[in-house]
Write a protein that holds these residues in place. Structure first.
Motif, PDB file in Angstrom:
ATOM      1  N   ILE A 161      -8.647  -4.631   1.276  1.00 47.10           N
ATOM      2  CA  ILE A 161      -7.541  -3.724   1.633  1.00 47.10           C
ATOM      3  C   ILE A 161      -6.250  -4.207   0.964  1.00 47.10           C
ATOM      4  O   ILE A 161      -5.496  -3.428   0.376  1.00 47.10           O
ATOM      5  CB  ILE A 161      -7.378  -3.665   3.173  1.00 47.10           C
ATOM      6  N   LEU A 162      -6.015  -5.497   1.030  1.00 43.53           N
ATOM      7  CA  LEU A 162      -4.779  -6.047   0.450  1.00 43.53           C
ATOM      8  C   LEU A 162      -4.771  -5.942  -1.072  1.00 43.53           C
ATOM      9  O   LEU A 162      -3.711  -5.834  -1.694  1.00 43.53           O
ATOM     10  CB  LEU A 162      -4.607  -7.510   0.875  1.00 43.53           C
ATOM     11  N   ASP A 164      -5.983  -3.547  -2.864  1.00 38.98           N
ATOM     12  CA  ASP A 164      -6.027  -2.159  -3.348  1.00 38.98           C
ATOM     13  C   ASP A 164      -4.642  -1.723  -3.828  1.00 38.98           C
ATOM     14  O   ASP A 164      -3.802  -1.287  -3.045  1.00 38.98           O
ATOM     15  CB  ASP A 164      -6.521  -1.250  -2.224  1.00 38.98           C
ATOM     16  N   THR A 165      -4.428  -1.815  -5.138  1.00 36.55           N
ATOM     17  CA  THR A 165      -3.097  -1.531  -5.682  1.00 36.55           C
ATOM     18  C   THR A 165      -2.846  -0.027  -5.858  1.00 36.55           C
ATOM     19  O   THR A 165      -1.801   0.364  -6.368  1.00 36.55           O
ATOM     20  CB  THR A 165      -2.902  -2.239  -7.041  1.00 36.55           C
ATOM     21  N   ARG A 167      -2.278   1.766  -3.468  1.00 41.12           N
ATOM     22  CA  ARG A 167      -1.300   2.058  -2.405  1.00 41.12           C
ATOM     23  C   ARG A 167      -0.109   1.124  -2.569  1.00 41.12           C
ATOM     24  O   ARG A 167      -0.252   0.003  -3.066  1.00 41.12           O
ATOM     25  CB  ARG A 167      -1.901   1.768  -1.023  1.00 41.12           C
ATOM     26  N   VAL A 169       2.499  -1.711  -1.487  1.00 39.31           N
ATOM     27  CA  VAL A 169       2.129  -2.953  -0.803  1.00 39.31           C
ATOM     28  C   VAL A 169       2.377  -2.877   0.702  1.00 39.31           C
ATOM     29  O   VAL A 169       1.607  -3.425   1.504  1.00 39.31           O
ATOM     30  CB  VAL A 169       2.848  -4.165  -1.459  1.00 39.31           C
ATOM     31  N   GLU A 171       2.052  -0.300   2.608  1.00 42.40           N
ATOM     32  CA  GLU A 171       0.941   0.438   3.220  1.00 42.40           C
ATOM     33  C   GLU A 171      -0.294  -0.460   3.322  1.00 42.40           C
ATOM     34  O   GLU A 171      -1.030  -0.405   4.304  1.00 42.40           O
ATOM     35  CB  GLU A 171       0.607   1.683   2.396  1.00 42.40           C
ATOM     36  N   SER A 172      -0.501  -1.279   2.306  1.00 41.26           N
ATOM     37  CA  SER A 172      -1.657  -2.193   2.359  1.00 41.26           C
ATOM     38  C   SER A 172      -1.516  -3.154   3.538  1.00 41.26           C
ATOM     39  O   SER A 172      -2.492  -3.450   4.242  1.00 41.26           O
ATOM     40  CB  SER A 172      -1.772  -2.983   1.055  1.00 41.26           C
ATOM     41  N   ALA A 176      -3.883  -3.567   6.742  1.00 42.23           N
ATOM     42  CA  ALA A 176      -4.452  -4.868   7.123  1.00 42.23           C
ATOM     43  C   ALA A 176      -4.234  -5.120   8.617  1.00 42.23           C
ATOM     44  O   ALA A 176      -5.113  -5.644   9.310  1.00 42.23           O
ATOM     45  CB  ALA A 176      -3.829  -5.985   6.286  1.00 42.23           C
ATOM     46  N   ALA A 197      -9.011   4.490   6.001  1.00 44.56           N
ATOM     47  CA  ALA A 197      -7.625   4.083   5.776  1.00 44.56           C
ATOM     48  C   ALA A 197      -6.658   5.263   5.891  1.00 44.56           C
ATOM     49  O   ALA A 197      -5.600   5.153   6.541  1.00 44.56           O
ATOM     50  CB  ALA A 197      -7.509   3.428   4.402  1.00 44.56           C
ATOM     51  N   ASP A 244       4.680  -6.538  -5.447  1.00 41.31           N
ATOM     52  CA  ASP A 244       3.250  -6.840  -5.396  1.00 41.31           C
ATOM     53  C   ASP A 244       2.949  -8.302  -5.073  1.00 41.31           C
ATOM     54  O   ASP A 244       1.823  -8.626  -4.683  1.00 41.31           O
ATOM     55  CB  ASP A 244       2.574  -6.425  -6.707  1.00 41.31           C
ATOM     56  N   ARG A 247       1.298  -9.038  -1.854  1.00 40.58           N
ATOM     57  CA  ARG A 247      -0.170  -8.995  -1.723  1.00 40.58           C
ATOM     58  C   ARG A 247      -0.718 -10.421  -1.793  1.00 40.58           C
ATOM     59  O   ARG A 247      -1.609 -10.802  -1.046  1.00 40.58           O
ATOM     60  CB  ARG A 247      -0.796  -8.189  -2.867  1.00 40.58           C
TER      61      ARG A 247
END
Ligand code: SF4
Length: 331
Positions: A161-162, A164-165, A167, A169, A171-172, A176, A197, A244, A247
């Motif tokens: 999930i973290l 997944d770029t 989205r 950051v 939102e990630s 999470a 998600a 980013d 992340r």
């Protein structure tokens, strides 16, 4: 026995005199008994100085700091013990730092500590890459294997999930946190379920409220504090943009803390601790690397502070789900 380490683990090398902070500042260093005995037996002025500064407190030996520094620190940034006797003479704490070891009996996970500026630079800049695993004979599981299976599986999902770029950051991080709640249910015995998600994000957007001001800096101001600089940072937040590198920061926290829930089955408070740490670092602003490293030095290396946050995650109003989600999703 499996030993796993992040892909960047072996790239770390202490930058000594070029270090903008130092692990020889502010901390009392815990000295293992073998090294303490050796230090106390040394002749000459090094032995005299070591005998003067080694103190036995609460069942352990520590090197007390003088003028906020380890008394073995030299003005050229090098350690006097290392310079006079070689690296092998360093105590275990100094030899290992900033390398972390989590030993679960039949597997070991290694990592770097964010509280070292050079390690923080590596952690925040390392591309996502598979961990390196080495296998050795021996070792027996020292944990609840069913719980560990759930934690290993859900941690992989949280890391995906973290990573997944597609989205933003924030939102990630929101996902999470939401997934952490589901993972706690699975750790408590719920069936494994798919995590939707988009649906999760839509549902929280309806109920979150954005707090006018984050209460997190005030909460952290009540913890044990090492430096006046940290006091001022907490009093004068200047939020930065999400970028980013958060992340990487969240990945670091996830790799370090997720599996520790095997000790008490309390995963969700750790997920809140990880997310709240990212929110606080973003709220304080400044240079992300410096803020994150200072955060780690003030918080992660003080077990009383970590425990206070884990308790606060459930009981303190600064950590309610709607406030954390609001701080993550605000523009
Ligand atoms: S904090 Fe890290 S880079 Fe700085 S002196 Fe210590 S180990 Fe070296």
């Amino acid at each position: 026995m499996k030993i796993t380490k992040p892909s960047y683990f072996d790239t770390f090398s202490c930058i000594a005199s070029a270090c903008p902070d130092s692990c020889c500042k502010e901390w009392d260093v815990q000295v293992d008994e073998k090294s303490a005995e050796f230090y106390r037996s040394l002749p000459g002025s090094l032995g005299d100085d070591l005998r003067r500064h080694l103190k036995h407190e609460d069942g352990e030996t520590v090197m007390t700091i003088v003028d906020r520094r380890c008394p073995m620190w030299r003005t050229d940034g090098l350690c006097r013990i290392q310079a006079e006797l070689g690296e092998e003479a360093l105590c275990k704490t100094c030899r290992e730092f900033p390398r972390l070891t989590h030993d679960y009996g039949d597997f070991i996970e290694r990592g770097l500590e964010l509280s070292c500026p050079e390690a923080a630079r590596i952690i925040l800049s390392a591309p996502t890459a598979p961990a390196i695993t080495e296998e050795y004979p021996g070792g027996e599981a020292e944990y609840d294997t069913d719980a560990m299976d759930v934690l290993l599986r859900t941690r992989e999902k949280a890391l995906a999930i973290l990573a997944d770029t597609s989205r933003p950051v924030n939102e990630s991080l929101t996902l999470a946190l939401l997934y952490g709640y589901q993972a706690q249910g699975e750790l408590d015995g719920d069936e494994e379920q798919p995590f939707d998600a988009d649906c999760a994000l839509d549902s929280v957007r309806e109920f979150v409220k954005v707090p006018e001001i984050s209460e997190l800096p005030d909460f952290f101001a009540d913890l044990e504090i090492l430096t006046e600089d940290w006091v001022q940072r907490l009093k004068n937040p200047a939020p930065m943009d999400w970028d980013d590198r958060f992340r990487n920061l969240a990945r670091y926290f996830t790799e370090r803390y997720w599996l520790q829930a095997v000790s008490d089955y309390d995963l969700y408070c750790r997920v809140k601790y990880m997310v709240a740490s990212c929110i606080l670092i973003r709220t304080l602003g400044g240079d992300l690397l410096t803020t994150a490293q200072t955060y780690s030095k003030e918080i992660e290396n003080n077990i009383a502070n970590v425990e206070a946050i884990l308790d606060g995650a459930y009981s303190h109003p600064a950590f309610t789900d709607d406030k954390l989600l609001g701080l993550l999703l605000q523009n």
